[in-house]
Design an enzyme around this catalytic site. Structure first.
Site, mmCIF file in Angstrom:
data_model
loop_
_atom_site.group_PDB
_atom_site.id
_atom_site.type_symbol
_atom_site.label_atom_id
_atom_site.label_comp_id
_atom_site.label_asym_id
_atom_site.label_seq_id
_atom_site.Cartn_x
_atom_site.Cartn_y
_atom_site.Cartn_z
ATOM 1 N N CYS A 118 0.842 -1.204 0.000
ATOM 2 C CA CYS A 118 0.000 0.000 0.000
ATOM 3 C C CYS A 118 0.877 1.254 0.000
ATOM 4 O O CYS A 118 1.462 1.617 1.027
ATOM 5 C CB CYS A 118 -0.927 -0.004 1.218
ATOM 6 S SG CYS A 118 -2.003 1.439 1.295
ATOM 7 N N CYS A 153 -0.526 4.115 2.186
ATOM 8 C CA CYS A 153 -0.353 3.910 3.629
ATOM 9 C C CYS A 153 1.109 4.108 4.042
ATOM 10 O O CYS A 153 1.391 4.719 5.069
ATOM 11 C CB CYS A 153 -0.748 2.487 4.036
ATOM 12 S SG CYS A 153 -2.162 1.818 3.191
ATOM 13 N N ASP A 154 2.034 3.584 3.266
ATOM 14 C CA ASP A 154 3.427 3.487 3.726
ATOM 15 C C ASP A 154 4.428 4.353 2.961
ATOM 16 O O ASP A 154 5.575 4.475 3.383
ATOM 17 C CB ASP A 154 3.881 2.017 3.653
ATOM 18 C CG ASP A 154 3.036 1.126 4.548
ATOM 19 O OD1 ASP A 154 2.650 1.600 5.643
ATOM 20 O OD2 ASP A 154 2.747 -0.007 4.166
#
Ligand code: NAP
Length: 309
Positions: free
Chosen positions: A133, A136-137
């Site tokens: 992701c 997200c990261d």
């Protein structure tokens, strides 16, 4: 007893809930263990949802869906369905905590999860430098170099996203042609800090106690090994559908599925089991688009209303 149990709260499940409740069904529950919105909320760049203006994130696209879809009485239960069985005309859902829920009809809209690529170190460093992701990261690698594995739409879109955050993105692909749409390939090629590392296989992702420190790729033709010393590796090599809840005690599936366990449906999203439907990415031949998943959900709900009479 539910009129309809919807399993999954992505675009397909939410839209089915909207159409079912607005179409008159009184007792409709959507089982979604997390926040409704689905896998698209992990996408960082969307530009092909009809009616949108400009680039959006998946979060932005889905922001208003749950509220709109729940305004006619759709209930959301934060729970996971582990198994669906049927006896006579009635379905029984077994929830992860062991409780049971009966329903007259069921719509499976569980979508899919990121597939593992299968290289050495993948399981060991998953969540410690290996991610699926970018939204997200990606932030953890601001100003740093990262590698990204895959050659489809997801890989190239997320490579473009990461190229804006990271100093460099190595796009690692096993062939030298991409599956992604031509416009997405164009966007990727326009990014000066994306280096295409093609015709290679990933030998290993390595690291230390803190996490990933690099990966080794092998050039297919020469057999040469190239070392890419990066602290982050993103993997986008496709997705596996989530149809396990249809598995019965004897290992068979409640309805017909294909070899990839995608649920076989007709044009009304009906499986071969009366009252059981599937919509969105979990079904065969899914186009894997938000607009298509939503349309599947609507199609299924319209037929479910008729089925319940
Ligand atoms: P995908 O299209 O199946 O692409 C997977 C990529 O990963 C392929 O390039 C494949 O290589 C590579 N791959 C597969 N297994 C691998 C392995 N073990 N090791 C290394 N590489 C591996 O998957 P996706 O990108 O997740 O897309 C899934 C579907 O969603 C597609 O239909 C796509 O069009 C759709 N989608 C659409 C959009 C959009 O319209 N904006 C965005 C995202 C996804 P090969 O090419 O050599 O097979």
């Amino acid at each position: 007893m539910l009129d309809l149990a919807i399993i999954g709260g992505g675009p397909a499940g939410l839209t089915a809930g909207l159409y079912a409740t607005r179409g008159g069904l009184k007792n409709v529950t959507m089982f979604e263990m997390g926040m409704p919105g689905g896998q698209i909320t992990g996408s960082s760049e969307i530009e092909n949802y009809p009616g949108q203006s400009g680039l959006m994130t998946g979060m932005e696209l889905m922001e208003n869906w749950p509220k709109q879809c729940q305004q006619f009485g759709l209930k959301h239960e934060m729970n996971q369905v582990s198994q669906v069985t049927k006896e006579g005309d009635i379905f029984t859902l077994t929830l992860i905590d062991g409780t049971k829920q009966e329903a007259k009809s069921v719509l499976l809209a569980t979508g899919s999860v990121p597939r593992r690529a299968g290289f050495e170190g993948e399981d060991k460093f998953f969540g410690r430098g290996i991610s699926t992701c970018a939204t997200c990261d990606g932030f953890f690698y601001k100003g740093k170099e990262v590698a990204l594995i895959g050659g489809g739409d997801s890989a190239l879109e997320e490579a473009v996203y990461l190229a804006k955050l990271c100093s460099k993105v190595y796009l690692v692909h096993r062939r030298d042609t991409y599956r992604a749409a031509p416009s997405t390939i164009e966007h990727m090629k326009a990014c000066e800090n994306i280096e295409e590392v093609t015709n290679v296989t990933v030998e290993e992702v390595y690291g230390d106690n803190m996490g990933v420190t690099g990966l080794k790729v092998k050039e297919k033709e020469s057999g040469d090994i190239r070392d890419l010393p990066v602290p982050g590796v993103f993997v986008f090599v496709g997705r596996d559908v989530l149809s396990d809840s249809l598995k019965q005690e004897d290992g068979s599936y409640l309805c017909d599925v294909n070899e990839q366990t995608e649920v076989i449906v007709d044009l009304k999203m009906r499986t071969n089991v009366p009252g059981l439907y599937a919509a969105g990415d979990v079904r065969i031949d899914a186009a894997k688009q938000v607009v298509c998943a939503a349309a599947d959900g609507a199609t299924a709900a319209v037929d479910i209303i008729e089925y319940l009479g």
